[in-house]
Design an enzyme around this catalytic site. Structure first.
Site, PDB file in Angstrom:
ATOM      1  N   ASP A 155       0.824  -1.204   0.000  1.00 18.42           N
ATOM      2  CA  ASP A 155       0.000   0.000   0.000  1.00 18.42           C
ATOM      3  C   ASP A 155       0.862   1.261   0.000  1.00 18.42           C
ATOM      4  O   ASP A 155       1.975   1.270   0.522  1.00 18.42           O
ATOM      5  CB  ASP A 155      -0.906  -0.015   1.237  1.00 18.42           C
ATOM      6  CG  ASP A 155      -2.017   1.008   1.148  1.00 18.42           C
ATOM      7  OD1 ASP A 155      -2.386   1.401   0.019  1.00 18.42           O
ATOM      8  OD2 ASP A 155      -2.525   1.429   2.199  1.00 18.42           O
ATOM      9  N   HIS A 188       3.335   3.387  -8.691  1.00 18.84           N
ATOM     10  CA  HIS A 188       3.171   1.955  -8.951  1.00 18.84           C
ATOM     11  C   HIS A 188       4.408   1.396  -9.657  1.00 18.84           C
ATOM     12  O   HIS A 188       4.827   0.264  -9.378  1.00 18.84           O
ATOM     13  CB  HIS A 188       1.926   1.726  -9.799  1.00 18.84           C
ATOM     14  CG  HIS A 188       0.645   2.106  -9.105  1.00 18.84           C
ATOM     15  ND1 HIS A 188       0.263   1.552  -7.893  1.00 18.84           N
ATOM     16  CD2 HIS A 188      -0.329   2.982  -9.445  1.00 18.84           C
ATOM     17  CE1 HIS A 188      -0.899   2.072  -7.527  1.00 18.84           C
ATOM     18  NE2 HIS A 188      -1.272   2.939  -8.449  1.00 18.84           N
ATOM     19  N   LEU A 226      11.996 -20.175  -3.525  1.00 20.75           N
ATOM     20  CA  LEU A 226      10.972 -19.295  -2.954  1.00 20.75           C
ATOM     21  C   LEU A 226       9.671 -19.513  -3.702  1.00 20.75           C
ATOM     22  O   LEU A 226       9.659 -19.625  -4.927  1.00 20.75           O
ATOM     23  CB  LEU A 226      11.376 -17.819  -3.075  1.00 20.75           C
ATOM     24  CG  LEU A 226      10.329 -16.788  -2.618  1.00 20.75           C
ATOM     25  CD1 LEU A 226      10.145 -16.852  -1.104  1.00 20.75           C
ATOM     26  CD2 LEU A 226      10.714 -15.376  -3.057  1.00 20.75           C
TER      27      LEU A 226
END
Length: 246
Positions: A16, A33, A127
């Site tokens: 956020d 972004h 991962l």
């Protein structure tokens, strides 16, 4: 059994603050972004070294379609560019990528890139990276119920339980998150992993996502390790004293 001292296996992050970060600097929201996408690379690369084996990132929610068309289109282009630029690198670094959420509303080109990345990294094990795009926890649960009832047919409803529910979710086969972080200080879960995060620990650092570095994540993980997670149980006393009449 206490979980103190153990690193999280699965960290979820609500990324956020991108738009607000950009606006505070006189930039267009889409610039935030784009900066946030670059931050993803650093976090993903560093997770295995701090004991994180599963990372789930909230990239685009079912509610984000309500944003201005230009911002949504810009986000979709950023997602495409990220996949194209990181495809070989993620595979080389042993990162398995999965996408959760609905896909039919996403541009077809991006859908194909997502499937290509999932296929290319399917055997990777260093991962496990899950990216939530067009995802909402309530929608996921509703779709899971629809799937279970369709499979059940005229069978007894008692067959629907927690295990079958988990198996019907987008995250089937993945462990529940141990630790969920929301950057930028907002203290809401915002429809993220509602079923899976029921026993997760939460943190709400003030720093916006474009400034959230691997060092910040390391500090968050260190703090997480000091938490005593009892999962509804009571910690065992260090000693028990029994006295007559007691």
């Amino acid at each position: 059994m206490s979980d103190v001292g153990r690193p999280p296996l699965h960290v979820g992050i609500i990324m956020d603050g991108n738009g607000r970060w950009a606006q505070s600097r006189g930039l267009a929201r889409i610039s935030g972004h784009a900066r946030g996408a670059k931050r993803v690379t650093e976090i993903v690369r560093g997770c295995p070294d701090i004991g994180v084996t599963h990372l789930t990132l909230y990239a685009f929610s079912t509610e984000n379609w309500r944003r201005p068309v230009a911002e949504v289109e810009g986000l979709m282009k950023i997602f495409q560019q990220y996949i194209l630029s990181k495809l070989d690198g993620l595979q080389r670094e042993g990162v398995r990528v999965r996408f959760i959420g609905m896909r039919h509303r996403i541009p077809l080109k991006l859908q194909r890139l997502m499937a290509r990345l999932e296929e290319a990294t399917a055997e990777c094990e260093r991962l496990n990276l899950t990216i939530a795009i067009d995802y909402g926890g309530r929608d996921e649960i509703a779709r899971a119920v629809q799937k279970m009832t369709a499979e059940l047919g005229d069978g007894p409803v008692e067959e629907i339980g927690e295990d079958s529910m988990a198996a019907a979710l987008d995250t089937a086969g993945l462990p529940d998150p141990d630790f969920i972080i929301r950057t930028s200080g907002e203290q809401r879960v915002s429809n993220f992993l509602l079923w899976q995060g029921v026993y997760a620990e939460y943190s709400f650092p003030e720093i916006p996502w474009p400034e959230f570095t691997l060092a910040h994540l390391r500090d968050e993980v260190t703090a997480f390790r000091s938490r005593d997670r009892r999962f509804g149980a009571v910690g065992a006393p260090t000693s028990v004293s029994i006295t007559a009449g007691g």
